[in-house]
Design an enzyme around this catalytic site. Structure first.
Site, short mmCIF file in Angstrom:
data_model
loop_
_atom_site.label_atom_id
_atom_site.label_comp_id
_atom_site.label_asym_id
_atom_site.label_seq_id
_atom_site.Cartn_x
_atom_site.Cartn_y
_atom_site.Cartn_z
N ASN A 130 26.42 -11.74 -12.21
CA ASN A 130 27.33 -12.83 -11.88
C ASN A 130 27.50 -13.65 -13.16
OD1 ASN A 130 28.65 -15.07 -10.96
ND2 ASN A 130 27.03 -15.75 -9.57
N TRP A 131 28.64 -13.46 -13.80
CA TRP A 131 28.85 -14.14 -15.09
C TRP A 131 29.14 -15.63 -14.91
CZ3 TRP A 131 32.41 -10.33 -18.34
CH2 TRP A 131 31.74 -9.11 -18.49
N GLY A 177 22.26 -13.93 -13.13
CA GLY A 177 23.13 -14.92 -13.77
C GLY A 177 22.99 -14.86 -15.28
N GLY A 178 22.21 -15.77 -15.83
CA GLY A 178 22.05 -15.91 -17.27
C GLY A 178 21.80 -14.61 -18.02
N SER A 205 16.69 -16.44 -11.90
CA SER A 205 15.91 -16.27 -13.14
C SER A 205 15.29 -14.88 -13.27
CB SER A 205 14.84 -17.36 -13.25
OG SER A 205 15.45 -18.64 -13.30
N GLU A 244 26.12 -22.16 -5.42
CA GLU A 244 26.93 -23.09 -6.23
C GLU A 244 28.24 -23.40 -5.53
OE1 GLU A 244 26.71 -20.82 -9.86
OE2 GLU A 244 24.59 -21.30 -10.00
#
Ligand code: 13P
Length: 252
Positions: free
Chosen positions: A9-10, A234-235, A213, A98
């Site tokens: 998920n960018w 994510g990151g 994470s 989010e």
């Protein structure tokens, strides 16, 4: 055997050219991980088409991060599921924390989005997960159960067969704080139980991804758990090497 999935998920990151570079990097390194792992990248809407082009001929799949609750019409600024499908997307992330938190996405909206996703032949990656207060109060099971009941329980048996769930504890998202493998297994098993209470044996086939994470250094331990079928990243999905490195967690 349940599908193993590593989905990136960018979020609201990368300009189009950067996204294309990232996608090409993922394609280039894809061969380092067995075909039994399905890789999906979910860029911003603005470069779905360009990333689709970069993924052509590879077995890296494309997803979007959201879609409209309506089919088409006067909904300024919205992107319909049909438009996403037309660009070659196979998946849509729905109900990310989010979106629930910052954009007031409710179960009512999510039910409509689900309908659009299925009507256009796409597969939803439906996110559930508790925030820190809820975890500390011991309410994480109840929160996940409710998020599943109010949306997933409205699906038909046919639709349910084409669903991915992502468990993402809000307190672990972007914080560097990961759920332990035991915590993940405990709630994934519980989520599967909830799914089974409605859909029976089909719940055994539903991939449940962990998100929060996740990185190359912790993926193997988390993915080793019986009810964890991969990750929503994510990151670490913003670097091809880390993203593929997480997939290698299945081969450890
Ligand atoms: P991080 O991997 O950056 O914690 O984000 C997880 C996530 O929200 C994926 O949807």
């Amino acid at each position: 055997m349940r599908k193993k999935i590593v989905a990136g998920n960018w979020k609201m990151n990368t300009l189009p050219a950067e996204g294309v570079e990232l996608a090409k990097g993922v394609v280039a390194m894809r061969g380092e991980v067995c075909d039994c792992v399905n890789f999906i990248v979910c860029p911003p809407f603005t470069h779905l088409a360009q990333v689709a082009e970069a993924l052509k001929g590879s077995n890296v799949e494309l997803g979007a991060q959201n879609c409209a609750a309506e089919a088409k019409g006067a909904y300024t600024g919205e992107v319909a599921a049909s438009m996403i499908a037309a660009l070659g997307c196979k998946y849509v992330i729905l109900g990310h924390s989010e979106r629930r938190q910052y954009y007031g996405e409710t179960a009512q909206t999510l039910n409509k989005k689900m309908e659009q996703v299925y009507a256009n032949g796409l597969t939803p990656i439906y996110c559930v997960g508790e925030n820190l207060d809820e975890r500390e109060a011991g309410n994480h099971f109840a929160v996940c159960k409710q998020q599943i009941e109010e949306v997933v329980f409205n699906l038909t048996e046919e639709q349910f067969k084409n669903l991915v769930i992502a468990y993402e504890p809000v307190w672990a998202i972007g914080t560097g704080k990961t759920a332990t493998a035991e915590q993940a297994q405990e709630i994934h098993a519980y989520i599967r139980e909830v799914l089974a209470s409605k859909f029976g044996a089909a719940a055994e086939e539903c991939p449940i991804l962990y998100g929060g994470s996740c990185k190359p250094s912790n993926a193997a331990e988390i993915f080793a758990k019986e009810d964890v079928d991969g990750g929503l990243i994510g990151g670490a999905a913003l670097k091809a090497e880390d993203f593929i490195g997480i997939g290698k967690g299945f081969m450890a």
